[in-house]
Design an enzyme around this catalytic site. Sequence first.
Site, short mmCIF file in Angstrom:
data_model
loop_
_atom_site.label_atom_id
_atom_site.label_comp_id
_atom_site.label_asym_id
_atom_site.label_seq_id
_atom_site.Cartn_x
_atom_site.Cartn_y
_atom_site.Cartn_z
N ARG A 33 0.79 -1.22 0.00
CA ARG A 33 0.00 0.00 0.00
C ARG A 33 0.83 1.28 0.00
O ARG A 33 0.61 2.15 -0.84
CB ARG A 33 -0.93 0.00 1.22
CG ARG A 33 -1.92 1.14 1.23
CD ARG A 33 -2.84 1.07 2.44
NE ARG A 33 -3.56 -0.20 2.50
CZ ARG A 33 -4.36 -0.53 3.51
NH1 ARG A 33 -4.53 0.30 4.53
NH2 ARG A 33 -4.98 -1.70 3.51
N HIS A 79 -8.33 -3.47 -7.70
CA HIS A 79 -8.07 -2.78 -6.43
C HIS A 79 -9.38 -2.59 -5.66
O HIS A 79 -9.97 -1.49 -5.65
CB HIS A 79 -7.41 -1.43 -6.71
CG HIS A 79 -6.75 -0.80 -5.51
ND1 HIS A 79 -5.55 -1.24 -5.01
CD2 HIS A 79 -7.13 0.22 -4.70
CE1 HIS A 79 -5.20 -0.51 -3.96
NE2 HIS A 79 -6.15 0.38 -3.76
N TYR A 123 -17.86 14.19 -12.90
CA TYR A 123 -17.73 15.43 -13.67
C TYR A 123 -16.41 15.54 -14.42
O TYR A 123 -16.29 16.35 -15.34
CB TYR A 123 -17.88 16.65 -12.76
CG TYR A 123 -19.21 16.74 -12.07
CD1 TYR A 123 -20.40 16.77 -12.81
CD2 TYR A 123 -19.30 16.78 -10.68
CE1 TYR A 123 -21.64 16.86 -12.17
CE2 TYR A 123 -20.53 16.86 -10.04
CZ TYR A 123 -21.68 16.89 -10.80
OH TYR A 123 -22.90 16.97 -10.18
#
Length: 847
Positions: A33, A79, A123
Site C-alpha cells: 500500500r 483494487h 464530472y
Amino acid sequence: MTSEERGRIIPVNIEQEMKSSYIDYAMSVIIGRAIPDVRDGLKPVHRRTLFAMGEMGNTHDKPFKKSARVVGDVMGKYHPHGDASIYDTVVKMAQPFSYRHTLVEGQGNFGSIDGDSAAAMRYTEARLDPVAEELLEDINKETVNFVPNFDESLREPSVLPGKFPNLLVNGSTGIAVGMATNMAPHNLGEVSRAIAAVIDNPEITTDDLMTIMPGPDFPTGGVILGTSGIKNAYRDGRGKVRIRGVAEIEDEEKKPRIIISEIPFQVNKSRMIEQMAALVREKKIDGISDIRDESDKDGIRVVIELKRASQPLTVLNQLYKHTALETTFGIINLAIVDVQPKVLGLRSIINEYLRHRREVVRRRTEFDLRKAEERQHILKGLLLALDRIDEVIATIRASKTGEEASAALIAQFGLDAVQADAILKMQLRRLAALEHQKIADERDALHREIERLSTILADDKNILAVIREEITTLGEKYGNERRTKITPFEGEFDKEDLIEKREVVISLTGDNYIKSMPLETYRGQHRGGRGIIGMATKEDDVVQKVFTACTHDYLLCFTSAGRVYWLKVYDIPEASRTSRGKAIVNLLNLNEERVTAIISVSEFSDERFFLFVTREGMIVKIPQAEFSRPRANGINAITLRENDELVHVKSIDATSDLILTTRFGQSLRFNIETVPLRHRNALGVIGIKLRYGDLLQDIAVIEKDHLLTITERGYGKRTEFDEFMGHGRATMGVRNIQTDYSAGVVSSKAVSDDDEVLLMSRSGIVMRTAVSEISIQKRGTRGVRIMKLDNGDSLVGFTIIKSAPEAVETETGSESTSDNDSAPESDSGSDEYDTEPDTEPENMNEY
C-alpha cells in the site's frame, strides 16, 4: 466441550501471537500500500490504475473517458479498496503542482495549489499521459511477471516495465507502519544523463553524479538553500533540504512591495497567506500594509504591500523565518527492493533501475527474437511452397480433408505442422510475383533482425547500450528546463538578517546581571557632570563592566575558572535604562563560575590574537582562530594560578605595543612580540611585576592618540604615549597617575581625540562625554574631575565610543549639575593641578 474439541485447541503465547500478527499487518501495509517499488516507482494503487487505463485503451491519442469509468474499472478488476483512494490517485497523478511529469491528463477541475479538492469523479475526465505510456511500453512482450488479481479471475503485473524513471523524476510520499518515504522529484533531462553516466562508468562517485544531477527539481520551482542536505540524501538516503519561495522586491512610487512568484513544494498557498496575515495581526511581523493574491492560470503572484518606512529586505527575511515561504523537505529514499523496504542512496536507486531495465530489455529481446524466428520459419515454408506451387496445389487437391493435406505436405516437402498450416492458409494473391518478392524481403529483414537481437543478448554491455539509447531519447523527448534553483546558502536561517545592526551599551554587574541598552539612551554631557541613572542594582551588587558592541557581534565571556562561552549581542535582552537586567546564567551554561571578562568580536581573524591578562599580572597570547568554534558548554581558555583571575582580554595583532596599568597607578610598556605564542589552556608568563597589595587593572594597545586613565574617584587625564618609555616584560614600569589611598585606577585605555567615553559607577549612574574635554597631562599627575560622584559611590569602568553629531546635554536638573558646587579647591579654573613629580605614597601597604 467434548474431549475431541479440546484436542483441536492449540495453546498460543499471546505475546508471540500479537507480535507475529502485527508484523504481518505492518508488512502488508508496507509492501501492498504505502511504499513504492524501486523498479517502477509506483505503489500498487498507482500501478493498477495505469495498467487498467492502458488495458481499456484510455491512451493520450484517444478521447477522454469519465473518471468514474476509470475508477470503476480499477476497483472492479484489480483494487477492491474503495473508490475514494483510487480517485485520489487519479487526481494527484494529474496535478502539475504535485508531479514533476504528470502521468494522467485530466480534463475538468482536478484541484488547486490552494488545497481546493477536485470535482466529483462523474464530472471529470481522464486519459493516460504520453509519459505514463512509456511506463507501460512492452508490457505485452512477457517483460514482467503477472500475478492473479484479488479474486484470481484476471492477472495483473507485479511491476511495470518502467522505461520512464518514475521514482527519481516524480518522487513519492507515503507513511507505512513504523516507516515512511519522502522522495524528492528531479529533472528528467538530468536523471537521464545521470543514468547514462552510471552506464558509462559504474564506479562513478556521488560527487561526480551531483555535477550532472545537482539536486531535486520541484514542480512548483523555488530555491534550494545549500547542498549539504542533498549530499546526505544522495549518499545515505536521508537528508534535509531547505526550500525557499521566489520573491522580488519592487519599489513602485516610493512604496515598496514584495512579489512572490513561486512557493515551496507541497505548500498550500492559501494557508500560507493566512499565516502571513495572522503574523501581521499579532505584530510578529511589522511593516506590511496589505496582502493580495493575484494568482491566475498563468502562475502564482502574491503581492505584499509594505509601509513606506519599512525595510523590505528585513520584512522578507521575517516572512522566510516565520512562514511557509521557507520550509524543510526531509528526504527519505525508502523503497521496496526484492520485497524488502530499504533506504537507498542515489547510486543504489539508479543501479536498481538499471537492474530492472536489464531484465526487461533481455526478456523483451528474447520475446522479439522468438517471434522473429517463428516468423522466419513460416516464411521459409511459404517460399518453398511458392517455388513448387504446382506440386503443392496437386498435393492439396489430392487430399480429402485438411488434415490429410497437412500430413501430405509434411511428408512430401519436409515441412513441419506450423509451416504446413501456414501454406494451407495462404491466400491465392500470394501467388503473384510481387507477393513472392515481399515474402523474400521480409525473410531477409527478419534475418537481419534476428542477428541484431542475438547480438544484444550475446553481451550484457549491448543490453546496457540499448538502455542508454532509450533513456537518452526519453530525456530529449520529454525533458524540460530545471524549475528549482540551487544556491550555495548553508545552514540554518541567519537570525542576524532579522535584526537591525546598531551599537548598544552592555553592562555587567558583580553578581553577573547583564543587559543591553541603545547607545542613544545616553546623551553627551560636559566633563564634571553627574550623569544619569544607567542601571538599578540590587543591594550589595555593583556594576563591574560596561562597554559598547554591535548587535551582530560575538561576545566572548571569560569566567573565573578560565573558561570561555559564546554569546551573540542580540541574544542579550534589551532593557530600560533603570532596569537591573537578566542573570547571565540564563544565557550561558555556567558551572559554578562567574563571568569576569568580556570581549566583543565581529569576526575571527587568522592574523590576530587574543591577549589575556590576569589580576596578578600574568599574560597569555593565543590565536583567535582557536576560539572560532562556539560550544554550548564552553571551552577552556587559559589556565589560572591559585587565587588568580582573568581581568581583561584584548584583540591585537602581532606587532602592537602594550601598556599594562595597575590599581596603584603603575604602567609598563612593552611589545607584544616579547610574549610567547601559546595554545588554549596555557598558563602564560609574567607581564608586570606587582608591589605588595597591587593588582593589574587594565591593558591598553597603543594604536590611537593618547592613553586615558581614570580612577575610582572620577578623576582622569590623557597622557602622550611617548611619556612611557619601553621597558622589558616582567618589570614594574613607571608611575602613570596619582591615586588616593582608598581608591585606585579603574581603567586605562587608548583613545582618539574624536572619541567619546561612557562611564558607569557602582550604583549604576552612567555618563557620556567627549574625550576632547579631558585635558592632556604629564605622567604622575592626578588629572581632572571627569564625573561627579555621590558619597560612597565610585567608578567601575568606562568604554570608548565614536562621537555622534548630537547636542551636548545641558547640565541642569537633578541628573546633570555643574561640578563647581563640590569640586576640590585645586580645581578652580585650571585643568592641570597636582602636577607633582613621580613619587610613591609614603606607605604603599595602606592601599
